[in-house]
Design a protein around this motif. Structure first.
Motif, PDB file in Angstrom:
ATOM      1  N   GLU A  61      49.264  45.781  46.308  1.00  0.00           N
ATOM      2  CA  GLU A  61      47.959  45.390  45.788  1.00  0.00           C
ATOM      3  C   GLU A  61      47.113  46.641  45.647  1.00  0.00           C
TER       4      GLU A  61
ATOM      5  N   ARG B 235      56.139  45.265  46.301  1.00  0.00           N
ATOM      6  CA  ARG B 235      54.894  45.005  45.574  1.00  0.00           C
ATOM      7  C   ARG B 235      53.736  45.659  46.326  1.00  0.00           C
TER       8      ARG B 235
ATOM      9  N   ARG C 203      50.485  43.927  36.929  1.00  0.00           N
ATOM     10  CA  ARG C 203      49.949  42.594  36.673  1.00  0.00           C
ATOM     11  C   ARG C 203      48.465  42.582  36.967  1.00  0.00           C
TER      12      ARG C 203
ATOM     13  N   TYR D 213      47.983  44.249  40.596  1.00  0.00           N
ATOM     14  CA  TYR D 213      49.199  44.312  41.397  1.00  0.00           C
ATOM     15  C   TYR D 213      50.206  45.222  40.701  1.00  0.00           C
TER      16      TYR D 213
ATOM     17  N   LEU E  31      62.863  41.126  42.704  1.00  0.00           N
ATOM     18  CA  LEU E  31      61.673  41.843  43.175  1.00  0.00           C
ATOM     19  C   LEU E  31      62.040  42.713  44.380  1.00  0.00           C
TER      20      LEU E  31
ATOM     21  N   PHE F 230      54.463  46.292  40.876  1.00  0.00           N
ATOM     22  CA  PHE F 230      55.754  45.808  41.360  1.00  0.00           C
ATOM     23  C   PHE F 230      56.861  46.770  40.936  1.00  0.00           C
TER      24      PHE F 230
ATOM     25  N   PRO G 239      48.842  30.871  40.368  1.00  0.00           N
ATOM     26  CA  PRO G 239      47.720  31.716  40.781  1.00  0.00           C
ATOM     27  C   PRO G 239      47.408  31.561  42.259  1.00  0.00           C
TER      28      PRO G 239
ATOM     29  N   GLY H  87      42.040  36.399  35.806  1.00  0.00           N
ATOM     30  CA  GLY H  87      42.699  35.259  35.193  1.00  0.00           C
ATOM     31  C   GLY H  87      43.921  34.807  35.954  1.00  0.00           C
ATOM     32  N   GLY H  88      44.037  35.274  37.196  1.00  0.00           N
ATOM     33  CA  GLY H  88      45.192  34.881  38.000  1.00  0.00           C
ATOM     34  C   GLY H  88      46.494  35.477  37.515  1.00  0.00           C
ATOM     35  N   GLY H  89      46.384  36.476  36.627  1.00  0.00           N
ATOM     36  CA  GLY H  89      47.604  37.092  36.112  1.00  0.00           C
ATOM     37  C   GLY H  89      48.367  36.194  35.172  1.00  0.00           C
TER      38      GLY H  89
ATOM     39  N   LEU I 279      56.396  40.617  26.670  1.00  0.00           N
ATOM     40  CA  LEU I 279      55.942  39.241  26.725  1.00  0.00           C
ATOM     41  C   LEU I 279      55.871  38.640  25.325  1.00  0.00           C
TER      42      LEU I 279
ATOM     43  N   TYR J 135      50.295  37.536  45.706  1.00  0.00           N
ATOM     44  CA  TYR J 135      50.567  38.539  44.681  1.00  0.00           C
ATOM     45  C   TYR J 135      50.818  37.925  43.314  1.00  0.00           C
ATOM     46  N   ASN J 136      50.599  36.607  43.164  1.00  0.00           N
ATOM     47  CA  ASN J 136      50.924  35.950  41.903  1.00  0.00           C
ATOM     48  C   ASN J 136      52.339  36.305  41.445  1.00  0.00           C
ATOM     49  N   GLU J 137      53.257  36.334  42.388  1.00  0.00           N
ATOM     50  CA  GLU J 137      54.614  36.783  42.077  1.00  0.00           C
ATOM     51  C   GLU J 137      55.244  35.933  40.994  1.00  0.00           C
ATOM     52  N   GLN J 138      55.918  36.571  40.060  1.00  0.00           N
ATOM     53  CA  GLN J 138      56.656  35.859  39.021  1.00  0.00           C
ATOM     54  C   GLN J 138      58.107  35.683  39.459  1.00  0.00           C
TER      55      GLN J 138
ATOM     56  N   LEU K  33      53.414  40.047  33.117  1.00  0.00           N
ATOM     57  CA  LEU K  33      53.606  41.410  33.569  1.00  0.00           C
ATOM     58  C   LEU K  33      53.743  42.358  32.387  1.00  0.00           C
TER      59      LEU K  33
ATOM     60  N   LYS L 130      44.661  47.772  48.411  1.00  0.00           N
ATOM     61  CA  LYS L 130      45.198  48.183  49.708  1.00  0.00           C
ATOM     62  C   LYS L 130      45.608  49.655  49.646  1.00  0.00           C
TER      63      LYS L 130
ATOM     64  N   TYR M 131      59.851  36.331  28.040  1.00  0.00           N
ATOM     65  CA  TYR M 131      59.973  37.753  27.757  1.00  0.00           C
ATOM     66  C   TYR M 131      61.269  37.990  26.971  1.00  0.00           C
TER      67      TYR M 131
ATOM     68  N   TYR N 266      51.867  28.535  35.742  1.00  0.00           N
ATOM     69  CA  TYR N 266      52.084  29.546  34.711  1.00  0.00           C
ATOM     70  C   TYR N 266      53.559  29.677  34.390  1.00  0.00           C
TER      71      TYR N 266
ATOM     72  N   TYR O  31      60.925  46.090  40.178  1.00  0.00           N
ATOM     73  CA  TYR O  31      62.000  45.117  40.051  1.00  0.00           C
ATOM     74  C   TYR O  31      63.317  45.864  39.889  1.00  0.00           C
TER      75      TYR O  31
END
Lengths: 117, 114
Positions: A52, A50, A95, A33, A47, A35, B96, A99-101, B45, B100-103, A105, A55, B35, B31, A37
């Protein structure tokens, strides 16, 4: 490890004009991904948009759009009809999908955007 | 929902002092991450956690400890503060299962070590 590079420490644009912020990244992964910010003086991380990696269609959010070039590993942000409220630091971020991120980041160093009235 | 909250907003320490930066989230996110942001360096991080009882190091972990006893809280400890730890600290959370697993970021803590 991934790296993100923003080559423009500062950009300036006239109000109502269009500006493009550059971002390149380095990765060996095929899916991820990306992004953008925004960080105004309040320092809150907001944010903006974003994308992917799998895509091909470029993401768009109102006046904000990206030009995603996967082969070139480029992810630029275009702001149309710039407004005074767009003045801020802008960070490009990567990202991993694996591992699901969980490991967060990877950010570029940022571009300071100035809007001239 | 309050989202991600951080306390304090500002803190001044003397070299060698210890303190804990608090972070809490009410979104039931698995999660959580810490940072630090230094001028001209972007965000880097420090530590992250994938769930209660599980933590791991990020890019710049030296001088910091973390623990995660609950899903909601992820405190960051400075055992002996140094001037090099002067920075703005951000906590973030994500899931997860999210798009987009947005933070989601907290408002930040500005720490000055004299």
């Amino acid at each position: 490890a991934q790296t993100v590079t923003q080559s423009q420490p500062e950009m300036s644009v006239q109000e109502a004009e269009t500006v493009t912020l550059s971002c390149t990244y380095d990765t060996s992964e095929s899916d991820y991904y990306l992004f953008w910010y925004k960080q105004p003086p309040s320092r809150q991380m907001i944010l903006v948009i974003r994308q992917e990696a799998y895509k091909q269609q470029n993401a768009t959010e109102n006046r904000f759009s990206v030009n995603f070039q996967k082969a070139a590993k480029s992810f630029s942000l275009k702001i149309s009809d710039s407004q005074l409220g767009d003045a801020a630091m802008y960070f490009c971020a990567y990202r991993s999908v694996s591992g699901g991120g969980a490991d967060g980041l990877t950010f570029g160093k940022g571009t300071h955007l100035i809007i001239q009235p | 929902n309050a989202g991600v909250t951080q306390t304090p907003k500002f803190q001044v320490l003397k070299t060698g002092q210890s303190m804990t930066l608090q972070c809490a989230q009410d979104m039931n996110h698995e999660y959580m991450s810490w940072y630090r942001q230094d001028p001209g360096m972007g965000l880097r991080l420090i530590h992250y956690s994938v769930g209660a009882g599980i933590t791991d190091q990020g890019e710049v972990p030296n001088g910091y400890n973390v623990s995660r006893s609950t899903t909601e809280d992820f405190p960051l400890r400075l055992l002996s503060a140094a001037p090099s730890q002067t920075s703005v600290y951000f906590c973030a959370s994500s899931t997860p299962r999210g798009l987009y697993n947005e933070q989601f970021f907290g408002p930040g803590t500005r720490l000055t070590v004299l």
